[in-house]
Design a protein around this motif. Structure first.
Motif, short mmCIF file in Angstrom:
data_model
loop_
_atom_site.label_atom_id
_atom_site.label_comp_id
_atom_site.label_asym_id
_atom_site.label_seq_id
_atom_site.Cartn_x
_atom_site.Cartn_y
_atom_site.Cartn_z
N LEU A 427 0.85 -1.20 0.00
CA LEU A 427 0.00 0.00 0.00
C LEU A 427 0.88 1.25 0.00
O LEU A 427 0.64 2.19 -0.76
CB LEU A 427 -0.93 -0.01 1.23
CG LEU A 427 -1.73 1.28 1.41
CD1 LEU A 427 -2.76 1.43 0.30
CD2 LEU A 427 -2.42 1.34 2.76
N LYS A 428 1.90 1.25 0.85
CA LYS A 428 2.78 2.43 0.93
C LYS A 428 3.45 2.69 -0.42
O LYS A 428 3.53 3.82 -0.88
CB LYS A 428 3.84 2.21 2.00
CG LYS A 428 3.37 2.63 3.35
CD LYS A 428 4.48 2.93 4.35
CE LYS A 428 5.53 1.88 4.41
NZ LYS A 428 6.42 1.99 5.58
N PHE A 429 3.88 1.61 -1.04
CA PHE A 429 4.55 1.76 -2.34
C PHE A 429 3.59 2.38 -3.37
O PHE A 429 3.94 3.34 -4.06
CB PHE A 429 5.05 0.39 -2.82
CG PHE A 429 5.68 0.45 -4.18
CD1 PHE A 429 6.98 0.92 -4.33
CD2 PHE A 429 4.97 0.06 -5.32
CE1 PHE A 429 7.56 1.01 -5.60
CE2 PHE A 429 5.54 0.15 -6.57
CZ PHE A 429 6.84 0.62 -6.72
N PHE A 430 2.38 1.86 -3.40
CA PHE A 430 1.41 2.40 -4.36
C PHE A 430 1.10 3.86 -4.05
O PHE A 430 1.07 4.71 -4.93
CB PHE A 430 0.12 1.57 -4.35
CG PHE A 430 0.16 0.46 -5.36
CD1 PHE A 430 0.73 -0.77 -5.05
CD2 PHE A 430 -0.33 0.66 -6.64
CE1 PHE A 430 0.80 -1.78 -5.99
CE2 PHE A 430 -0.28 -0.35 -7.59
CZ PHE A 430 0.29 -1.57 -7.26
N LEU A 431 0.85 4.15 -2.77
CA LEU A 431 0.46 5.53 -2.42
C LEU A 431 1.61 6.51 -2.65
O LEU A 431 1.39 7.69 -2.91
CB LEU A 431 0.02 5.60 -0.96
CG LEU A 431 -1.35 4.99 -0.64
CD1 LEU A 431 -1.65 5.10 0.84
CD2 LEU A 431 -2.47 5.67 -1.44
#
Ligand code: PFF
Length: 457
Positions: A427-431
């Motif tokens: 999630l962090k990577f995508f955001l």
């Protein structure tokens, strides 16, 4: 969720909660599933050529929609506040990030004003369907034009729809929104299931519809189609204006945000696809054009409904109205929650005053002869639609994404997410990297600033 993470969470507020997991899922899917799914998705799929567009849209839901929905739910449940209060709470008082919340409240306000006009048409068509569609194809199609052009009728149906939204939102989170979502959403699923069965097994167009939606032909896909798919992923999942922040703020601790976000995204997508199957099955079985544009369900379908009779047409427009209603209440709730939380208004007065004001702004869109000053005849309806869908929602989503990715404390974010495992890193990577870039492309396209597109000026 690990206990050590849970212990650090702030206590739940007293401002109202969903009774449980199902309450949230139904209310949030109610917000997501709306005119976007049943009116817009089928017609833009028709315009942009079918299967390849659907595939791109599904990818957009995964890389943009899901991460942003998670981001909004994290902010909402963490702060238990409306969008403006939420950003204030997580950053600092007077922080510019509050502007993101403001933008959201303003978007809710403007979107509901014109959304209610289309929803009003759906309501009007329930009665037209009961009376039966009669006359030649041209006459039936012209009926839609005269509804739009008739100031009295448009205003009447817009008023009816706004009254329904106000009536539900006044009841509050549990006794208004949740209770009605629990009635309207299951009914919507049943009606849609029935229409799909009809389309697949009782018309000659079922297989052709499935092929049209699921067999990608990339030669038909344009850059314009890709960008529309991305923009639509926002609108259909109710993202970019804090609707999911607001609904997330009424979530109880302990339920899994990821599971709920995935459930809402899947349900929303399945409903759009099923609506597509039902609609295109009828369209193909009578040899009509799939690329009819915005008039697909108000002009093309009524001609076909002459053959099917009221058993199909009445449930169809009831479905459309229910879908619009559960979305309309979420739009109003964003605005109302701001006035209740931040300004200390009572729910009843906030709903009446704001619902009334949105109604008045909506008159601009309902009266089609009124045009935006200083333009070459742009109607208010199109103006608000383009302003919100192309600019305000993507900008709101972009800022929310950056906030959760780069500004929010990792401890707070991880605590709401419920773990620090692989999914959280994903999630962090995508955001951080994927979602904001995709959204930025949509914004630049809205501003006609993408270098590889031809904008004809
Ligand atoms: N998701 C709704 C639809 O697809 O019709 C529209 C919408 C509702 C957009 C609520 C934004 C929102 F906050």
């Amino acid at each position: 969720m690990s206990d050590s993470l849970q212990m650090k969470s702030p206590p739940e507020s007293k401002r109202g909660n969903w009774t449980g997991h199902l309450g949230f899922i139904l209310a949030a899917t109610g917000s997501a599933i709306g005119l976007g799914n049943i009116w817009k998705f089928p017609y833009i799929t028709g315009v942009y050529g079918g299967g390849a567009f659907v595939l791109v849209y599904l990818i957009c839901v995964v890389i943009v929609g899901l991460p942003l929905m998670l981001a909004e739910l994290i902010v909402g449940r963490r702060t238990q506040k409306n969008p403006v209060g939420a950003f204030k709470n997580l950053h600092k008082k007077g922080s510019l990030w509050q502007g993101t919340g403001w933008l959201g409240v303003a978007s809710g306000f403007l979107i509901l004003s014109f959304y209610s006009v289309v929803a009003g048409w759906a309501l009007a068509y329930i009665f037209k369907a009961i009376a039966g569609f009669e006359g030649t194809a041209e006459q039936i199609q012209a009926e839609f034009g005269s509804l739009v052009a008739s100031t009295g009728e448009s205003i009447f149906w817009h008023s009816m729809f706004m009254l329904m939204c106000i009536g539900i939102v006044i009841g509050g989170v549990k006794r208004g929104i949740e209770r009605w979502s629990k009635i309207l959403m299951p009914s919507l699923f049943v009606i849609l299931g029935g229409l799909m069965i009809y389309g697949l097994f009782f018309t000659h167009g079922g297989m052709q519809a499935v092929e049209f939606l699921f067999k990608p032909d990339f030669s038909k896909l344009s850059a314009e189609g890709v960008l529309s798919a991305l923009g639509h992923a926002f609108f259909t999942l109710s993202l970019g204006m804090g609707a999911m922040i607001t609904y997330g703020s009424y979530m109880k601790r302990g339920s899994s945000i990821i599971r709920d976000a995935v459930a809402v995204s899947i349900l929303d997508t399945v409903v759009a696809l099923v609506a597509g199957i039902a609609i295109f099955a009828m369209v193909f079985s009578y040899g009509t054009e799939p690329a009819a544009g915005p008039g697909l369900i108000f002009q093309t379908l009524p001609v076909l409904f002459q053959q099917t009779g009221p058993w199909i047409s009445v449930p169809f427009f009831v479905l459309l109205t229910f879908a619009a209603l559960t979305s309309g209440i979420s739009l109003l709730e964003v605005v109302v929650s701001y006035f209740v939380d931040e300004r200390g208004w009572g729910r009843t007065s906030a709903t009446l005053v704001m619902g009334g004001t949105i109604y008045l702004i909506g008159l601009l869109s309902a009266v089609s002869v009124w045009k935006v000053p200083f333009t070459s005849g742009t109607g208010w309806f199109d103006f608000f639609d383009v302003l919100t869908t192309n600019y305000m929602l993507p900008i709101g989503g972009f800022l929310t994404c950056l906030f959760v990715a780069y500004v929010m404390k990792d401890a707070d974010r991880a605590d709401e997410f419920g773990s620090r495992g692989l999914l959280y890193s994903g999630l962090k990577f995508f955001l951080r990297y994927i979602t904001p870039i995709a959204v930025l492309v949509v914004i630049l396209h809205g501003l006609e600033l993408l270098p590889f597109m031809e904008y004809g000026n």
